[in-house]
Scaffold this motif. Structure first.
Motif, short mmCIF file in Angstrom:
data_model
loop_
_atom_site.label_atom_id
_atom_site.label_comp_id
_atom_site.label_asym_id
_atom_site.label_seq_id
_atom_site.Cartn_x
_atom_site.Cartn_y
_atom_site.Cartn_z
N GLY A 78 -1.53 13.63 61.91
CA GLY A 78 -1.73 15.01 62.30
C GLY A 78 -1.00 15.33 63.60
N ILE A 79 -0.22 16.40 63.58
CA ILE A 79 0.43 16.84 64.80
C ILE A 79 -0.63 17.53 65.66
N GLY A 80 -0.81 17.02 66.85
CA GLY A 80 -1.80 17.57 67.77
C GLY A 80 -1.17 18.21 68.99
N GLY A 81 0.15 17.99 69.16
CA GLY A 81 0.83 18.54 70.31
C GLY A 81 2.30 18.77 70.03
N PHE A 82 2.88 19.66 70.83
CA PHE A 82 4.30 20.00 70.69
C PHE A 82 4.84 20.39 72.05
N LEU A 83 6.06 19.96 72.35
CA LEU A 83 6.78 20.40 73.55
C LEU A 83 8.10 21.00 73.09
N SER A 84 8.37 22.21 73.52
CA SER A 84 9.62 22.87 73.16
C SER A 84 10.79 22.25 73.91
N SER A 85 11.96 22.48 73.39
CA SER A 85 13.18 21.99 74.04
C SER A 85 13.29 22.51 75.47
N ALA A 86 12.82 23.73 75.69
CA ALA A 86 12.90 24.35 77.02
C ALA A 86 12.00 23.67 78.05
N GLU A 87 10.98 22.95 77.59
CA GLU A 87 10.05 22.28 78.51
C GLU A 87 10.50 20.89 78.93
N ILE A 88 11.44 20.31 78.20
CA ILE A 88 11.87 18.95 78.48
C ILE A 88 12.50 18.80 79.86
N PRO A 89 13.34 19.74 80.34
CA PRO A 89 13.91 19.58 81.69
C PRO A 89 12.85 19.45 82.79
N ALA A 90 11.74 20.17 82.69
CA ALA A 90 10.68 20.06 83.70
C ALA A 90 10.05 18.67 83.67
N ASN A 150 19.89 15.50 74.10
CA ASN A 150 20.12 16.02 72.75
C ASN A 150 19.46 17.37 72.47
N GLN A 151 18.87 17.96 73.51
CA GLN A 151 18.18 19.24 73.39
C GLN A 151 17.09 19.21 72.32
N ASN A 152 16.35 18.10 72.27
CA ASN A 152 15.27 17.95 71.30
C ASN A 152 14.00 18.61 71.78
N SER A 153 13.12 18.87 70.86
CA SER A 153 11.73 19.15 71.16
C SER A 153 10.97 17.87 70.79
N VAL A 154 9.69 17.81 71.11
CA VAL A 154 8.91 16.60 70.88
C VAL A 154 7.60 16.98 70.19
N VAL A 155 7.25 16.19 69.15
CA VAL A 155 5.95 16.36 68.50
C VAL A 155 5.09 15.15 68.80
#
Length: 159
Positions: A78-90, A150-155
């Motif tokens: 189950g996916i319980g969290g997500f980070l957008s590509s825009a949040e990775i730099p922070a 790679n400008q990924n998002s993370v699940v």
């Protein structure tokens, strides 16, 4: 008994629903996933230097370990969290600012924990700092710097 949390790099996205063919993306990055096993809470305690790491879900360490709350089922859990590509730099900036990409930097944080936090970690049966760094922190750092590149998002998938 806790849940095992696995982080996967997936395509560039600002919302979880923006990701197309998510199952295939997860399968393609399975060899680069980070398995935090049941250590995410321990790391949150360390990075935030508090016995209640769930008090402020907007902190960078919390978001780095759990993402923004999301709910979706996939074949591996189950996916319980997500980070957008825009949040990775922070996230990567926080890692660099706190020098946790190196054992020396992580050791400094670990060695300067409050007495209360050290006691909590002992009661939790947390691994020693060398094992924590090599087994969990280093792979987490690699995942985030690769996601940035790679400008990924993370699940975040619980199992």
């Amino acid at each position: 008994m806790g849940i095992s949390i696995n982080l996967y790099r997936v395509g560039k996205a600002e919302k979880l629903d923006d990701l197309k063919d998510l199952e295939t993306q997860i399968a393609k990055t399975a060899d680069t996933k980070v398995d935090l096993y049941k250590i995410a809470g321990d790391l949150a305690v360390i990075f935030l230097n508090t016995t209640d790491p769930y008090g402020d879900i907007d902190t960078i360490p919390y978001r780095m370990l759990y993402g923004e709350q999301a709910q979706k089922s996939v074949s591996v859990g189950g996916i319980g969290g997500f980070l957008s590509s825009a949040e990775i730099p922070a996230i990567t900036k926080w890692i660099k600012d706190n020098k946790i990409e190196t054992f020396g930097g992580f050791s400094k944080i670990y060695d300067n924990l409050s007495i209360e936090v050290k006691k909590e970690l002992e009661e939790m049966g947390t691994d020693d700092k060398i094992s924590l760094f090599n087994g969990y922190v280093r792979p987490l750092v690699v995942l985030y710097f690769t996601a940035l590149e790679n400008q990924n998002s993370v699940v975040f998938i619980g199992q």
